[in-house]
Enzyme design. Sequence first.
Site, PDB file in Angstrom:
ATOM      1  N   ASN A 187      -2.348   5.095   8.307  1.00 26.46           N
ATOM      2  CA  ASN A 187      -0.984   5.038   8.809  1.00 26.46           C
ATOM      3  C   ASN A 187      -0.495   3.602   8.663  1.00 26.46           C
ATOM      4  O   ASN A 187      -0.815   2.736   9.477  1.00 26.46           O
ATOM      5  CB  ASN A 187      -0.946   5.488  10.273  1.00 26.46           C
ATOM      6  CG  ASN A 187       0.459   5.469  10.836  1.00 26.46           C
ATOM      7  OD1 ASN A 187       1.421   5.101  10.146  1.00 26.46           O
ATOM      8  ND2 ASN A 187       0.602   5.847  12.098  1.00 26.46           N
ATOM      9  N   LYS A 215       2.252   2.376   9.164  1.00 28.59           N
ATOM     10  CA  LYS A 215       3.218   1.952  10.177  1.00 28.59           C
ATOM     11  C   LYS A 215       2.508   1.476  11.443  1.00 28.59           C
ATOM     12  O   LYS A 215       3.167   1.043  12.393  1.00 28.59           O
ATOM     13  CB  LYS A 215       4.168   3.103  10.497  1.00 28.59           C
ATOM     14  CG  LYS A 215       5.060   3.482   9.309  1.00 28.59           C
ATOM     15  CD  LYS A 215       6.003   4.617   9.659  1.00 28.59           C
ATOM     16  CE  LYS A 215       6.872   4.975   8.454  1.00 28.59           C
ATOM     17  NZ  LYS A 215       7.801   6.100   8.755  1.00 28.59           N
ATOM     18  N   ASN A 256       4.473   2.917  -6.405  1.00 29.78           N
ATOM     19  CA  ASN A 256       5.778   3.280  -6.971  1.00 29.78           C
ATOM     20  C   ASN A 256       6.676   3.914  -5.911  1.00 29.78           C
ATOM     21  O   ASN A 256       7.399   4.875  -6.170  1.00 29.78           O
ATOM     22  CB  ASN A 256       5.617   4.219  -8.176  1.00 29.78           C
ATOM     23  CG  ASN A 256       5.129   5.613  -7.808  1.00 29.78           C
ATOM     24  OD1 ASN A 256       4.225   5.771  -6.990  1.00 29.78           O
ATOM     25  ND2 ASN A 256       5.725   6.639  -8.402  1.00 29.78           N
ATOM     26  N   PHE A 257       6.652   3.347  -4.702  1.00 28.19           N
ATOM     27  CA  PHE A 257       7.564   3.794  -3.660  1.00 28.19           C
ATOM     28  C   PHE A 257       9.010   3.468  -4.051  1.00 28.19           C
ATOM     29  O   PHE A 257       9.271   2.734  -5.013  1.00 28.19           O
ATOM     30  CB  PHE A 257       7.243   3.106  -2.336  1.00 28.19           C
ATOM     31  CG  PHE A 257       5.964   3.571  -1.689  1.00 28.19           C
ATOM     32  CD1 PHE A 257       5.683   4.921  -1.530  1.00 28.19           C
ATOM     33  CD2 PHE A 257       5.038   2.652  -1.223  1.00 28.19           C
ATOM     34  CE1 PHE A 257       4.505   5.344  -0.929  1.00 28.19           C
ATOM     35  CE2 PHE A 257       3.858   3.055  -0.621  1.00 28.19           C
ATOM     36  CZ  PHE A 257       3.594   4.419  -0.477  1.00 28.19           C
ATOM     37  N   ALA A 266      15.106   6.940  -8.602  1.00 31.88           N
ATOM     38  CA  ALA A 266      14.993   7.519  -9.948  1.00 31.88           C
ATOM     39  C   ALA A 266      13.831   8.494 -10.009  1.00 31.88           C
ATOM     40  O   ALA A 266      12.798   8.305  -9.365  1.00 31.88           O
ATOM     41  CB  ALA A 266      14.810   6.412 -10.985  1.00 31.88           C
ATOM     42  N   ASP A 275       8.393   9.788 -16.596  1.00 29.27           N
ATOM     43  CA  ASP A 275       7.361   9.648 -15.581  1.00 29.27           C
ATOM     44  C   ASP A 275       6.012   9.272 -16.191  1.00 29.27           C
ATOM     45  O   ASP A 275       5.552   8.144 -16.095  1.00 29.27           O
ATOM     46  CB  ASP A 275       7.228  10.946 -14.782  1.00 29.27           C
ATOM     47  CG  ASP A 275       8.156  10.984 -13.578  1.00 29.27           C
ATOM     48  OD1 ASP A 275       8.595   9.925 -13.129  1.00 29.27           O
ATOM     49  OD2 ASP A 275       8.438  12.088 -13.090  1.00 29.27           O
TER      50      ASP A 275
END
Length: 425
Positions: A95, A97, A118-119, A160, A191
Amino acid sequence: MPDDTVRTPFENSPSPDRAEEARPGALHGVRVVDLTQFEAGTSCTQTLAWLGAEVIKVEEPTTGEQGRSASTDRPGADSYYFMLLNANKQSVTANLKSEKGRGLLRALIEKSDVFVENFAPGVIERLGFGYETVCHINPRIVYAQIKGFAPDGPYGKFLAFDMIAQATGGAMAITGEPDGRPLKPGLTIGDTGTGLHCAIGILAALYQRQFTGRGQYIEVAMQEAVINYARISYASQALWGKPAPRVGNQSILGTNSPSESYPCKGGGPNDYCYIYTSRATSQHWDRLLKFIGREELVGDSRFATAQMRFEHRDEVDVMVSNWTRKFDKHTVMKMLGEAGVPAGAVFDTQELSSDPHLRRRGAFVTVKHPVRGDFTMPGWPVHMSDSKVPIEAAPLLGAHNREIYGGLLGLTPDELTALRDAKAI
């Protein structure tokens, strides 16, 4: 007499089935921290895994990477989409966060060679793992990012996907019929094509690190990868002085005929064979004419050059179609191929995945998934004489928490239990 036959290293192998052989992977010893999702990033890290790298996929604890549930047909079962892009990886949960989850990621970074993400734009930085931070943790790490557009450009903050990259990278503008709408090519070059470009950059950076001792930052924009795939369309632009057009099945340079998929016996949606003759000489054209019984046209002024054949392409297409309709696509390909004329049957996905030769080659492999059972998928197409990594099914979410956190990071069972209770993993 000596045998002068040229053989590849694979033909001298004692086993007839190269797909079953296992050798140490070329990237054995390289550890990758994988924070990728969907396809562009996951295809990059899967490539590294297929080359023998240890790829540790770090996922959110409750649902995991978004691709697990995207397009799934069974609630609670990973999607085929996910399985096709995450084979040969290990999965741990963290996690990011929570501070404890971020601490686990920092510990993995310290022990790794490559970091890939690739966020959406800005996400990894908000999580506290931008390049400068990761480089400070491990100066030897190769840090790779895949984004839709160049971060410093006018579209840098835009989201994208494959089709967005294909539209903005020029692929759609050159795909389709001349008077029709732009079409998205069926292949996901935006991709997977970007992922492969990124993998090449990572391999080069790992090689350079042997001499510098330092890692480096790699950035690949999907738009720019598609542009690179479309290089020949810029030859068309230079040749004709205008944007490269949509030309259907013709060559993008628009300088030759035949260059078309021709209907064959059967009448099915893929009962076609693509036939092409080189624009360099008329040799292929002359062979084709003789084979289909039209040798009287050899030297005919209407078809004497590639440009003349293109100008009379409607006549060429009628002539060739009248012949191809007499045979099925496999027969057309075989006959013309043996006659020295470039020809390729239009194979569908079922035909390809069932092809015994492609199965023997390892172009398709069947893996055992713990939930889905036997699953047939494309394998890794690059054959190497001293590197062969067996294809393994994509991991279940968090399947390697104990192995990675307990083994690599040295956490005790009690510490793992505490992290789970704190919802950090």
